[in-house]
Design a protein around this motif. Sequence first.
Motif, short mmCIF file in Angstrom:
data_model
loop_
_atom_site.label_atom_id
_atom_site.label_comp_id
_atom_site.label_asym_id
_atom_site.label_seq_id
_atom_site.Cartn_x
_atom_site.Cartn_y
_atom_site.Cartn_z
N MET A 12 55.84 -10.33 -102.24
CA MET A 12 55.87 -9.90 -100.84
C MET A 12 54.46 -10.00 -100.30
O MET A 12 53.50 -10.06 -101.05
N THR A 13 54.37 -10.03 -98.98
CA THR A 13 53.06 -10.17 -98.35
C THR A 13 52.64 -8.87 -97.68
O THR A 13 53.49 -8.03 -97.35
N LEU A 14 51.37 -8.75 -97.48
CA LEU A 14 50.85 -7.60 -96.73
C LEU A 14 51.47 -7.57 -95.34
O LEU A 14 51.82 -6.50 -94.82
N GLU A 15 51.65 -8.75 -94.73
CA GLU A 15 52.21 -8.82 -93.39
C GLU A 15 53.63 -8.27 -93.31
O GLU A 15 54.03 -7.75 -92.28
N SER A 16 54.39 -8.37 -94.39
CA SER A 16 55.74 -7.82 -94.38
C SER A 16 55.76 -6.33 -94.69
O SER A 16 56.67 -5.62 -94.26
N VAL A 17 54.77 -5.85 -95.39
CA VAL A 17 54.75 -4.46 -95.86
C VAL A 17 54.01 -3.52 -94.91
O VAL A 17 54.41 -2.37 -94.71
N LEU A 18 52.93 -4.00 -94.33
CA LEU A 18 52.08 -3.13 -93.53
C LEU A 18 52.76 -2.52 -92.30
O LEU A 18 52.66 -1.31 -92.07
N PRO A 19 53.47 -3.30 -91.47
CA PRO A 19 54.06 -2.69 -90.27
C PRO A 19 54.98 -1.50 -90.54
O PRO A 19 54.81 -0.44 -89.91
N ASN A 86 43.79 10.36 -90.04
CA ASN A 86 44.19 11.16 -91.19
C ASN A 86 44.41 10.28 -92.42
O ASN A 86 44.35 10.75 -93.55
N VAL A 87 44.75 9.00 -92.14
CA VAL A 87 45.14 8.07 -93.19
C VAL A 87 44.29 6.81 -93.08
O VAL A 87 44.05 6.31 -91.98
N ARG A 88 43.86 6.33 -94.23
CA ARG A 88 43.11 5.07 -94.26
C ARG A 88 43.81 4.12 -95.21
O ARG A 88 44.05 4.45 -96.36
N PHE A 89 44.18 2.94 -94.70
CA PHE A 89 44.74 1.88 -95.51
C PHE A 89 43.60 0.96 -95.92
O PHE A 89 42.79 0.57 -95.08
N LEU A 90 43.56 0.61 -97.19
CA LEU A 90 42.57 -0.33 -97.71
C LEU A 90 43.32 -1.57 -98.18
O LEU A 90 44.19 -1.47 -99.05
N VAL A 107 45.68 4.79 -98.66
CA VAL A 107 46.73 3.90 -99.13
C VAL A 107 46.06 2.58 -99.50
O VAL A 107 45.56 1.87 -98.63
N LEU A 108 46.02 2.31 -100.77
CA LEU A 108 45.40 1.09 -101.27
C LEU A 108 46.51 0.09 -101.56
O LEU A 108 47.34 0.33 -102.44
N VAL A 109 46.55 -1.00 -100.79
CA VAL A 109 47.59 -2.02 -100.95
C VAL A 109 46.94 -3.22 -101.63
O VAL A 109 45.97 -3.78 -101.11
N PHE A 110 47.46 -3.59 -102.81
CA PHE A 110 46.84 -4.69 -103.54
C PHE A 110 47.86 -5.72 -103.99
O PHE A 110 49.02 -5.43 -104.21
N ASN A 111 47.38 -6.95 -104.11
CA ASN A 111 48.20 -8.10 -104.48
C ASN A 111 48.30 -8.17 -106.00
O ASN A 111 47.33 -8.50 -106.67
N GLY A 112 49.47 -7.89 -106.52
CA GLY A 112 49.68 -7.91 -107.96
C GLY A 112 49.62 -9.28 -108.59
O GLY A 112 49.56 -9.41 -109.81
N ASP A 113 49.62 -10.33 -107.77
CA ASP A 113 49.53 -11.69 -108.28
C ASP A 113 48.08 -12.18 -108.35
O ASP A 113 47.83 -13.31 -108.77
N ASP A 114 47.15 -11.35 -107.95
CA ASP A 114 45.72 -11.70 -107.93
C ASP A 114 44.99 -10.85 -108.97
O ASP A 114 44.86 -9.64 -108.80
#
Length: 150
Positions: A12-19, A86-90, A107-114
């Motif tokens: 999945m991509t950040l673009e699909s998850v972030l919104p 209140n919230v910071r996404f990284l 909220v730390l969002v990371f690419n598991g394929d990298d």
Amino acid sequence: MTEVLFYHLQNMTLESVLPPLLEKSLERGWRVVVQSTSPERAEALDAHLWTYSDDSFLPHATWRVGDAQDQPIILSIEEGNPNRANVRFLVDNAALPADCDSYERLVLVFNGDDPDAVAAARESWTACKARGFEVTYWQADERGRWQRRQ
């Protein structure tokens, strides 16, 4: 105490998850900063948030606007909390900010394929645990719903 959520992206991509994650934050009445690592990436996320859905709207701006303090979501590439979030996404391997403990949630969002992203997430996990933050790890199931993992 700051709660830190690690979201592991796979297939999945950040673009699909972030919104949807940002929508949930706003529903809770939270203000948000999304920190990426380059102006180009922040601009791309900015464009995406305006167009990701025909029937939804995420009020946001970049750190460059003069009224950042009034925006519910700020896209940034630097530390600081211009909208009293209140919230910071990284995202994109953005480093933990010096003021981690001033947020209710990181909220730390990371690419598991990298491999580099996974290594950076592990370092951040260790740093957050050492600081006494409550950390949780989240992974999407086969239907794309986030599940807390141990």
